[in-house]
Design a protein around this motif. Structure first.
Motif, short mmCIF file in Angstrom:
data_model
loop_
_atom_site.label_atom_id
_atom_site.label_comp_id
_atom_site.label_asym_id
_atom_site.label_seq_id
_atom_site.Cartn_x
_atom_site.Cartn_y
_atom_site.Cartn_z
N SER A 58 0.94 -1.26 -0.11
CA SER A 58 0.03 -0.01 0.04
C SER A 58 0.97 1.28 0.21
CB SER A 58 -0.92 -0.01 1.22
OG SER A 58 -1.51 1.34 1.20
N PHE A 59 0.83 2.01 -1.22
CA PHE A 59 1.50 3.21 -1.14
C PHE A 59 0.76 4.37 -0.28
CE2 PHE A 59 3.20 1.31 -4.94
CZ PHE A 59 4.26 1.73 -4.96
N GLU A 60 -0.55 4.32 -0.25
CA GLU A 60 -1.48 5.12 0.45
C GLU A 60 -1.18 5.01 2.07
OE1 GLU A 60 -5.90 6.83 0.48
OE2 GLU A 60 -5.74 4.83 -0.06
N ASN A 61 -1.31 3.87 2.57
CA ASN A 61 -0.96 3.65 3.97
C ASN A 61 0.42 3.25 4.28
OD1 ASN A 61 -3.57 4.15 4.72
ND2 ASN A 61 -4.38 2.40 3.65
N SER A 62 1.51 3.09 3.37
CA SER A 62 2.90 2.97 3.68
C SER A 62 2.75 1.54 4.37
CB SER A 62 3.56 3.77 4.56
OG SER A 62 3.42 5.11 3.98
N TYR A 63 2.36 0.44 4.10
CA TYR A 63 2.62 -0.92 4.51
C TYR A 63 2.84 -1.98 3.42
CZ TYR A 63 -1.92 -2.52 3.54
OH TYR A 63 -3.24 -2.81 2.92
N VAL A 64 3.71 -2.79 3.94
CA VAL A 64 3.81 -4.19 3.28
C VAL A 64 2.99 -5.21 4.25
CG1 VAL A 64 5.31 -6.07 2.37
CG2 VAL A 64 5.77 -3.51 2.07
N GLY A 65 2.02 -5.95 3.35
CA GLY A 65 1.29 -7.00 4.16
C GLY A 65 1.93 -8.15 3.59
N PHE A 66 2.22 -9.30 4.40
CA PHE A 66 2.79 -10.58 4.01
C PHE A 66 2.22 -11.64 4.45
CE2 PHE A 66 6.14 -13.83 4.11
CZ PHE A 66 6.07 -14.23 2.72
N THR A 67 1.38 -12.47 3.97
CA THR A 67 0.66 -13.84 4.64
C THR A 67 1.20 -15.14 3.86
OG1 THR A 67 -1.33 -12.30 4.80
CG2 THR A 67 -1.40 -14.60 4.99
N VAL A 68 1.49 -15.98 5.08
CA VAL A 68 1.87 -17.42 4.52
C VAL A 68 0.78 -18.29 5.15
CG1 VAL A 68 3.68 -19.12 4.69
CG2 VAL A 68 4.23 -16.38 4.72
N ALA A 69 0.35 -19.29 4.45
CA ALA A 69 -0.57 -20.01 4.84
C ALA A 69 -0.50 -21.65 4.42
CB ALA A 69 -2.06 -19.62 4.64
N LYS A 70 -1.10 -22.43 5.09
CA LYS A 70 -1.07 -23.64 4.68
C LYS A 70 -2.00 -24.52 5.52
CE LYS A 70 1.12 -28.00 2.90
NZ LYS A 70 2.30 -28.71 2.48
N PHE A 71 -3.09 -25.08 4.99
CA PHE A 71 -4.36 -25.88 5.64
C PHE A 71 -3.74 -26.62 6.95
CE2 PHE A 71 -7.16 -29.09 6.23
CZ PHE A 71 -8.38 -28.64 6.60
N ASP A 72 -2.90 -27.48 6.86
CA ASP A 72 -2.66 -28.08 8.11
C ASP A 72 -1.56 -27.58 9.00
OD1 ASP A 72 -0.55 -28.81 6.19
OD2 ASP A 72 -0.42 -30.69 6.65
N GLU A 73 -1.12 -26.32 8.70
CA GLU A 73 -0.17 -25.57 9.39
C GLU A 73 -0.65 -24.34 9.87
OE1 GLU A 73 3.82 -25.31 7.67
OE2 GLU A 73 3.50 -27.32 6.79
N GLY A 74 -1.80 -23.78 9.44
CA GLY A 74 -2.09 -22.42 10.06
C GLY A 74 -1.72 -21.37 9.27
N ARG A 75 -1.78 -20.17 9.67
CA ARG A 75 -1.46 -19.15 9.11
C ARG A 75 -0.74 -17.82 9.64
NH1 ARG A 75 -3.79 -14.78 9.77
NH2 ARG A 75 -5.82 -14.05 9.83
N ALA A 76 0.21 -17.29 8.97
CA ALA A 76 1.10 -16.18 9.79
C ALA A 76 0.64 -14.90 8.76
CB ALA A 76 2.36 -16.34 9.71
N GLU A 77 0.16 -13.88 9.31
CA GLU A 77 0.05 -12.57 8.45
C GLU A 77 0.61 -11.51 9.25
OE1 GLU A 77 -3.53 -10.28 6.51
OE2 GLU A 77 -4.17 -11.91 7.43
N TYR A 78 1.56 -11.02 8.32
CA TYR A 78 2.33 -9.78 9.19
C TYR A 78 1.90 -8.28 8.09
CZ TYR A 78 4.60 -13.50 11.21
OH TYR A 78 4.79 -14.77 11.99
N ILE A 79 2.07 -7.45 8.92
CA ILE A 79 2.04 -5.72 8.47
C ILE A 79 3.30 -5.18 8.92
CG2 ILE A 79 0.57 -3.79 8.12
CD1 ILE A 79 -1.05 -6.11 7.42
#
Length: 152
Positions: free
Chosen positions: A60-81
């Protein structure tokens, strides 16, 4: 932000990121919407699937962030801003993601978040879907584990 609201330098920076991501096998998303000047919460979105995970990057240029998500069905999810102050910092963040993306798993993303926090203290948040939690080197792994136990 819509395309018409972006400065020439932002458009050039977006093009650089899009080329970098595409060269690493990421699929750009929402390109038609962007090119038709529709408002997007993230002006650049890309997704990559590898055997170990599915990853998504939002810039996002407007809000100055990089969002990064990693997921796998049997391992869960990690989402970072990750918030940034300038182009050089954001470009470094994206390049760091690209360096790690060929072998990224959900667990590796959690480990990597500690490195992110050390490089960008006060600017890295774990997103739960409804809340964002500021990460520190001391709590990054605990936050990840607590969230993934709650949803698992």
């Amino acid at each position: 932000m819509d395309k018409a609201s972006m400065s020439e330098s932002q458009l050039q920076q977006r093009q650089t990121l899009a080329q970098d991501l595409s060269a690493q096998g990421w699929q750009l998303k929402n390109e038609d919407a962007f090119n038709h000047d529709l408002w997007l919460s993230a002006e650049l979105t890309a997704r990559k699937r590898i055997p170990e995970s599915i990853m998504e990057l939002n810039y996002s240029f407007e809000n100055s962030y990089v969002g990064f998500t990693v997921a796998k069905f049997d391992e869960g999810r990690a989402e970072y801003i990750i918030y940034f102050d300038d182009w050089d910092t954001s470009h470094e963040i994206v390049q760091d993601i690209l360096r790690h993306s060929e072998r990224m798993t959900v667990a590796r993303a959690a480990q990597w978040s500690v490195e992110l926090v050390s490089k960008h203290p006060g600017n890295v948040f774990f997103f739960t879907g409804s809340d964002s939690i500021e990460l520190t080197e001391a709590n990054a792994l605990d936050v990840f584990e607590r969230f993934n136990l709650e949803v698992g």
